[in-house]
Design a protein around this motif. Structure first.
Motif, PDB file in Angstrom:
ATOM      1  N   LYS A  13       0.830  -1.197   0.000  1.00 62.45           N
ATOM      2  CA  LYS A  13       0.000   0.000   0.000  1.00 62.45           C
ATOM      3  C   LYS A  13       0.869   1.254   0.000  1.00 62.45           C
ATOM      4  CE  LYS A  13       1.128   1.193   4.233  1.00 62.45           C
ATOM      5  NZ  LYS A  13       2.295   2.040   4.330  1.00 62.45           N
ATOM      6  N   ILE A  15       0.315   5.240   1.523  1.00 64.99           N
ATOM      7  CA  ILE A  15      -0.586   6.160   2.239  1.00 64.99           C
ATOM      8  C   ILE A  15      -0.435   7.527   1.583  1.00 64.99           C
ATOM      9  CG2 ILE A  15      -1.008   7.341   4.431  1.00 64.99           C
ATOM     10  CD1 ILE A  15      -0.331   4.787   5.880  1.00 64.99           C
ATOM     11  N   GLU A  19      -0.538   9.139   7.530  1.00 65.11           N
ATOM     12  CA  GLU A  19       0.305   8.226   8.305  1.00 65.11           C
ATOM     13  C   GLU A  19       0.641   8.846   9.664  1.00 65.11           C
ATOM     14  OE1 GLU A  19       2.322   8.535   4.614  1.00 65.11           O
ATOM     15  OE2 GLU A  19       1.242  10.253   5.365  1.00 65.11           O
ATOM     16  N   HIS A  20       0.808   8.054  10.647  1.00 61.36           N
ATOM     17  CA  HIS A  20       1.056   8.402  12.052  1.00 61.36           C
ATOM     18  C   HIS A  20      -0.140   9.071  12.714  1.00 61.36           C
ATOM     19  CE1 HIS A  20       5.160   6.979  12.356  1.00 61.36           C
ATOM     20  NE2 HIS A  20       5.413   7.521  11.186  1.00 61.36           N
ATOM     21  N   VAL A  22      -3.099   8.714  11.887  1.00 60.68           N
ATOM     22  CA  VAL A  22      -4.156   7.681  11.929  1.00 60.68           C
ATOM     23  C   VAL A  22      -4.022   6.787  13.167  1.00 60.68           C
ATOM     24  CG1 VAL A  22      -2.870   5.984  10.523  1.00 60.68           C
ATOM     25  CG2 VAL A  22      -5.389   5.997  10.486  1.00 60.68           C
ATOM     26  N   VAL A  23      -2.820   6.687  13.714  1.00 62.91           N
ATOM     27  CA  VAL A  23      -2.631   5.897  14.950  1.00 62.91           C
ATOM     28  C   VAL A  23      -3.344   6.590  16.108  1.00 62.91           C
ATOM     29  CG1 VAL A  23      -0.897   5.021  16.596  1.00 62.91           C
ATOM     30  CG2 VAL A  23      -0.405   4.996  14.134  1.00 62.91           C
ATOM     31  N   PRO A 201      -0.330  -0.730  15.903  1.00 61.48           N
ATOM     32  CA  PRO A 201      -0.769  -0.325  14.561  1.00 61.48           C
ATOM     33  C   PRO A 201      -2.159   0.300  14.605  1.00 61.48           C
ATOM     34  CG  PRO A 201      -1.162  -2.666  14.866  1.00 61.48           C
ATOM     35  CD  PRO A 201      -0.503  -2.174  16.128  1.00 61.48           C
ATOM     36  N   SER A 202      -2.445   1.111  13.561  1.00 60.01           N
ATOM     37  CA  SER A 202      -3.792   1.714  13.491  1.00 60.01           C
ATOM     38  C   SER A 202      -4.783   0.745  12.838  1.00 60.01           C
ATOM     39  CB  SER A 202      -3.724   2.980  12.635  1.00 60.01           C
ATOM     40  OG  SER A 202      -3.434   2.612  11.277  1.00 60.01           O
ATOM     41  N   VAL A 204      -4.799   0.568   9.374  1.00 57.61           N
ATOM     42  CA  VAL A 204      -5.009   1.024   7.987  1.00 57.61           C
ATOM     43  C   VAL A 204      -4.283   0.112   7.002  1.00 57.61           C
ATOM     44  CG1 VAL A 204      -3.069   2.710   8.068  1.00 57.61           C
ATOM     45  CG2 VAL A 204      -4.944   2.987   6.417  1.00 57.61           C
ATOM     46  N   ASP A 205      -3.087  -0.335   7.365  1.00 61.56           N
ATOM     47  CA  ASP A 205      -2.296  -1.123   6.409  1.00 61.56           C
ATOM     48  C   ASP A 205      -2.947  -2.471   6.113  1.00 61.56           C
ATOM     49  OD1 ASP A 205       1.075  -0.080   7.477  1.00 61.56           O
ATOM     50  OD2 ASP A 205      -0.644   1.010   6.666  1.00 61.56           O
ATOM     51  N   GLY A 334       4.005   5.836   4.504  1.00 61.96           N
ATOM     52  CA  GLY A 334       4.236   4.810   5.530  1.00 61.96           C
ATOM     53  C   GLY A 334       4.844   5.476   6.757  1.00 61.96           C
TER      54      GLY A 334
HETATM   55  C1  LIG Z   1       2.900   4.875  10.515  1.00 62.68           C
HETATM   56  C2  LIG Z   1       1.557   4.224  10.298  1.00 62.68           C
HETATM   57  O1  LIG Z   1       0.525   5.184  10.427  1.00 62.68           O
HETATM   58  C3  LIG Z   1       1.449   3.677   8.903  1.00 62.68           C
HETATM   59  C4  LIG Z   1       2.517   2.698   8.545  1.00 62.68           C
HETATM   60  O2  LIG Z   1       2.351   2.250   7.207  1.00 62.68           O
HETATM   61  C5  LIG Z   1       1.387   3.115  11.343  1.00 62.68           C
HETATM   62  C6  LIG Z   1      -0.040   2.586  11.425  1.00 62.68           C
HETATM   63  O3  LIG Z   1      -0.963   3.291  11.019  1.00 62.68           O
HETATM   64  O4  LIG Z   1      -0.212   1.438  11.906  1.00 62.68           O
END
Ligand SMILES: C[C@@](O)(CCO)CC(=O)[O-]
Ligand SMILES: Nc1ncnc2c1ncn2[C@@H]1O[C@H](COP(=O)(O)OP(=O)(O)OP(=O)(O)O)[C@@H](O)[C@H]1O
Ligand SMILES: [Mg+2]
Length: 397
Positions: A13, A15, A19-20, A22-23, A201-202, A204-205, A334
């Protein structure tokens, strides 16, 4: 059905934004790439689980009693809704690291965890011995969701093998996908696999790896975009290794240290994701160069925000400078800290301009390639449907 063996794959994927952030409950936009991880599952000698992970230099086998002993450390009713405890994660890593002397204990810890939860659990019943081979087109640890593609493949394979999901590939079909309900179960166990590798992890991946296409993700809510945006993306790998788990933990520390400074930055990234989604929805109806200045400006602002929260890297700054010298706009994708960046190519960006930018990026020691977005999610394959390179990798490894 699985006893005849099965081959499945899941996409990596990119993003676009989020990223980040989304956590921490903000919106992310992510697209599936046409680079995939493949898993071949076959029955093998009684009483063993044989594992071949050439992407991370691992060749191991476990006897099933050792996995059953590992299982005894987990509650009998362990399920996909509960995260493994810190003690359980430590036990898994110790089992994987010590038992294997592996270069990537997280890969083996994830596999052992999913095997023991899915194959040795009362909930799904026992699964005979198996031989698992995973081979990927994705660079590992580069921000393109390699850990999620790996976790999605493992979850889909083990759920298929223990009968918790169907094996939907019919005679004569080249590929098949599961039902929505089955994909939800695959995704939830893939998320568990990401928890073993990533720590926090969030989701999303693994969601993109499961459903593919292009999606909006926020706190577990997955909304496929109305259409896959007609975007041309140049992927560049800085080849700077890094760990998503470490980078995600670093952002959390910064939030705790400077909440009044960092939280507004995450809110701004959230707004960028939503602004980008609005533009993409208008664009999908009639893609034209006029929408690109806004998309490019959003890339630039987000990249600056990602530097502020501490996940930039000099190699990524250099990537952005080089593409900017060709009038192109880039951001990390990412977890950052090295790994990959993405560059937006306008519909009217000439092949010559792209080649010139690629030449300068390669001169920095980077690898770059144009990719298409919106690939399908986790998929079952008949051997005849596999590209020759993949078939060779899955049979010769
Ligand atoms: C950095 C991050 O936001 C994306 C990693 O591809 C971590 C996550 O969402 O699990
Ligand atoms: N093909 C594979 N075979 C076995 N393990 C893999 C494979 N691909 C990834 N992994 C595991 O995932 C780890 C990399 O995960 P990490 O999340 O740090 O990077 P990523 O997923 O590529 O990037 P991002 O999470 O930023 O998208 C590797 O160290 C390895 O443990
Ligand atoms: Mg990852």
């Amino acid at each position: 059905m699985w006893e005849r063996g099965l081959v499945l794959s899941a996409p990596g994927k990119a993003i676009l934004h989020g990223e980040h952030a989304v956590v921490h409950g903000k919106v992310a936009l992510a697209v599936a790439l046409d680079l995939r991880t493949f898993l071949r599952l076959r029955p093998c000698a009684e009483g063993r689980v044989c594992v071949r992970l050439p992407g991370v230099g691992v060749l191991r086998s476990w006897d099933i009693p050792s996995l059953q002993a590992l299982r005894s450390g987990f509650a009998a009713d362990f399920d996909e809704s509960k995260p493994p405890s810190v003690e359980q994660l430590d036990t898994l890593r110790e089992f994987a690291g010590i038992a294997a002397g592996a270069t990537a204990p997280e890969s083996l810890a994830t596999l052992a965890f999913l095997y023991m939860c899915l194959a040795i659990s009362a909930k799904y019943g026992d699964v005979p011995s198996m031989d698992i081979l995973v081979w990927s087109e994705l660079p590992t640890g580069a921000g393109l969701g390699s850990s999620a593609a790996y976790s999605v493949c493992l979850a889909a394979a083990l759920l298929s093998a223990c009968g918790a999901v169907s094996c939907p590939l019919k005679e004569g079909e080249s590929t098949a996908r599961w039902t929505e309900e089955e994909l939800t179960l695959i995704n939830s166990w893939a998320f568990q696999g990401e928890r073993v590798i990533h720590g926090n992890p969030s989701g999303v991946d693994n969601a993109v790896g499961t459903w593919g296409g292009a999606l909006r993700y926020q706190s577990g809510k997955i909304t496929p975009l109305k259409r896959v945006p007609a975007l041309r993306i140049l992927l560049t790998n800085t080849n700077v290794p890094r760990s998503t788990k470490v980078l995600v933990a670093g952002v959390k520390e910064k939030i705790l240290k400077f909440p009044a400074i960092i939280k507004p930055v995450l809110d701004s990234i959230d707004a960028i994701s939503q602004e980008c989604q609005s533009v993409l929805e208008v664009m999908s109806a009639n893609p034209s160069p006029e929408h690109y200045p806004v998309l490019e400006e959003l890339f630039d602002i987000n990249q600056h925000h990602l530097n502020v929260i501490g996940v930039g890297h000099p190699s990524l700054d250099r990537l952005c400078r080089v593409t900017a010298s060709h009038g192109l706009h880039s951001k990390l994708t990412g977890a950052g800290g090295g790994g990959c960046g993405i560059t937006l190519l306008r519909p009217d960006t000439s092949a010559l301009a792209v080649e010139a930018a690629k030449r300068d990026l390669c001169a920095c020691g980077f690898e770059c390639w144009e990719t298409s977005i919106g690939a399908p999610g986790v998929t079952l394959h008949s051997s005849s449907s596999l590209k020759a390179e993949v078939l060779h990798a899955l049979t010769e490894s």
